[in-house]
Scaffold this active site. Structure first.
Site, PDB file in Angstrom:
ATOM      1  N   HIS A 138       0.831  -1.199   0.000  1.00  0.00           N
ATOM      2  CA  HIS A 138       0.000   0.000   0.000  1.00  0.00           C
ATOM      3  C   HIS A 138       0.867   1.252   0.000  1.00  0.00           C
ATOM      4  O   HIS A 138       2.049   1.221   0.331  1.00  0.00           O
ATOM      5  CB  HIS A 138      -0.938   0.019   1.210  1.00  0.00           C
ATOM      6  N   ASP A 140       0.586   5.070   1.787  1.00  0.00           N
ATOM      7  CA  ASP A 140      -0.138   5.629   2.921  1.00  0.00           C
ATOM      8  C   ASP A 140      -1.148   6.706   2.502  1.00  0.00           C
ATOM      9  O   ASP A 140      -0.861   7.555   1.647  1.00  0.00           O
ATOM     10  CB  ASP A 140       0.844   6.248   3.924  1.00  0.00           C
ATOM     11  N   HIS A 288       4.735   0.189   0.224  1.00  0.00           N
ATOM     12  CA  HIS A 288       5.498  -0.581   1.203  1.00  0.00           C
ATOM     13  C   HIS A 288       4.645  -1.696   1.785  1.00  0.00           C
ATOM     14  O   HIS A 288       3.420  -1.711   1.663  1.00  0.00           O
ATOM     15  CB  HIS A 288       6.087   0.313   2.302  1.00  0.00           C
ATOM     16  N   ARG A 303       5.801   6.387  13.842  1.00  0.00           N
ATOM     17  CA  ARG A 303       5.872   7.017  12.515  1.00  0.00           C
ATOM     18  C   ARG A 303       5.334   8.435  12.580  1.00  0.00           C
ATOM     19  O   ARG A 303       4.313   8.692  13.234  1.00  0.00           O
ATOM     20  CB  ARG A 303       5.044   6.209  11.516  1.00  0.00           C
TER      21      ARG A 303
END
Length: 312
Positions: A138, A140, A288, A303
């Protein structure tokens, strides 16, 4: 593509390759766009990890202030390699946020658990935990009108084995599409929605409050990178639901073929984490995949994401 043996192939029985099968043969592995000035890096060492994507950056302490010259050189490396790795940084959440802010305003994500600030997402995966955004390729937050520019991820706790993350170069993924597929998607737009991705692990009650905040949006199937101008495939299996103007069956078939491009090993890099490592990736140019193969051990990551622009 379908291939049938011709009359000259009298020794061979007739055969075919099923339509939309994965391509076998040499790949076009072009790391940088046309016109890219390839010059040495002066402020740190760049150690490539794969042919077109992924480089370890050595000789930097990310807890220190980032000068304009250093920011420019790190950004050049990011554009060239799409994801940068920094070993053993052990940043506080505050220092991690300060580093990311050199690339713009930080975004919040109310759909994910927060760390010690609203703009820090914390992934704390213990044995049996909900596998949020693992085991799926996917990009983000493409369900936003302005998906994230990039993200800075730090591993706080790592399992003794497993828990790697993989990234795919979506510019190279586009380059290697068949000409007839490129022609079909040139100018096409696709719908992106948060519901398919999050419905794998959230209840209806958890998802419903965000429908007004995150309505479905349209993005180009092929976007241009705002800094390099390079064309990149911009659909992903978590959030892209359909191609505008296509019948459902045709859209599903084409999207499946496009999703396969992220799965080609030559377009990927795989990173084995150690505690305190940082990855900084260009969310505009990559997909990723977090590998969930570390049960019964724990994996903790934090993150921060940098707000992006509207794809075109």
């Amino acid at each position: 593509m379908t291939v049938i043996a011709g009359p000259a192939d009298s020794v061979l029985r007739p055969y075919r390759i099923p339509a939309d099968g994965l391509y076998e043969g040499p790949r076009v592995l072009r790391r940088t766009p046309d016109g890219w000035e390839d010059r040495p890096y002066e402020l740190f060492e760049v150690v490539p990890q794969a042919a077109t994507i992924g480089a370890e950056i050595r000789g930097l302490d990310l807890s220190r202030p980032v000068s304009a010259a250093l920011r420019a050189e790190v950004n050049r490396a990011l554009l060239e390699w799409k994801v940068l790795f920094f070993r053993g940084q052990h940043l506080t959440s505050g220092a991690q946020r300060e580093f990311a802010r050199n690339w713009g305003e930080l975004e919040t994500n109310p759909l994910l658990a927060a760390g010690d600030a609203d703009d820090v997402v914390r992934f704390d995966k213990a044995a049996g935990g909900v596998p949020t955004f693992e085991n799926v390729w996917h990009t983000d937050v493409t369900f936003r009108e302005r998906p994230a520019l990039g993200a800075v991820l730090q591993l706080r706790e790592v399992p003794p084995a497993g828990g790697d993350t993989m990234w795919a170069d979506m510019a190279v993924a586009y380059d290697n599409l068949a000409p007839e597929i490129k022609e079909r998607i040139d100018g096409a737009r696709a719908v992106h929605d948060y519901l398919p991705g999050f419905a794998r692990f959230y209840s209806t009650a958890q998802l419903a409050p965000f429908q007004g905040e995150f309505p479905p949006v349209e993005h180009p199937v092929v976007r241009r990178h705002p800094e390099t101008g390079r064309r990149m495939l911009f659909v992903n299996a978590s959030f892209t639901t359909r191609i505008v103007g296509m019948a459902e069956a045709e859209s599903d078939r084409l999207l499946r073929l496009l999703y396969q491009q992220a799965q080609v090993p030559e377009f990927q890099v795989r990173f084995r984490w150690r505690a305190g490592d940082i990855a900084f990736w260009d969310n505009r140019a990559t997909q990723h995949y977090a590998v969930n193969d570390y049960a019964p051990h724990r994996r903790v990551a934090e993150r921060v994401a940098i707000a992006g622009d509207r794809p075109y």
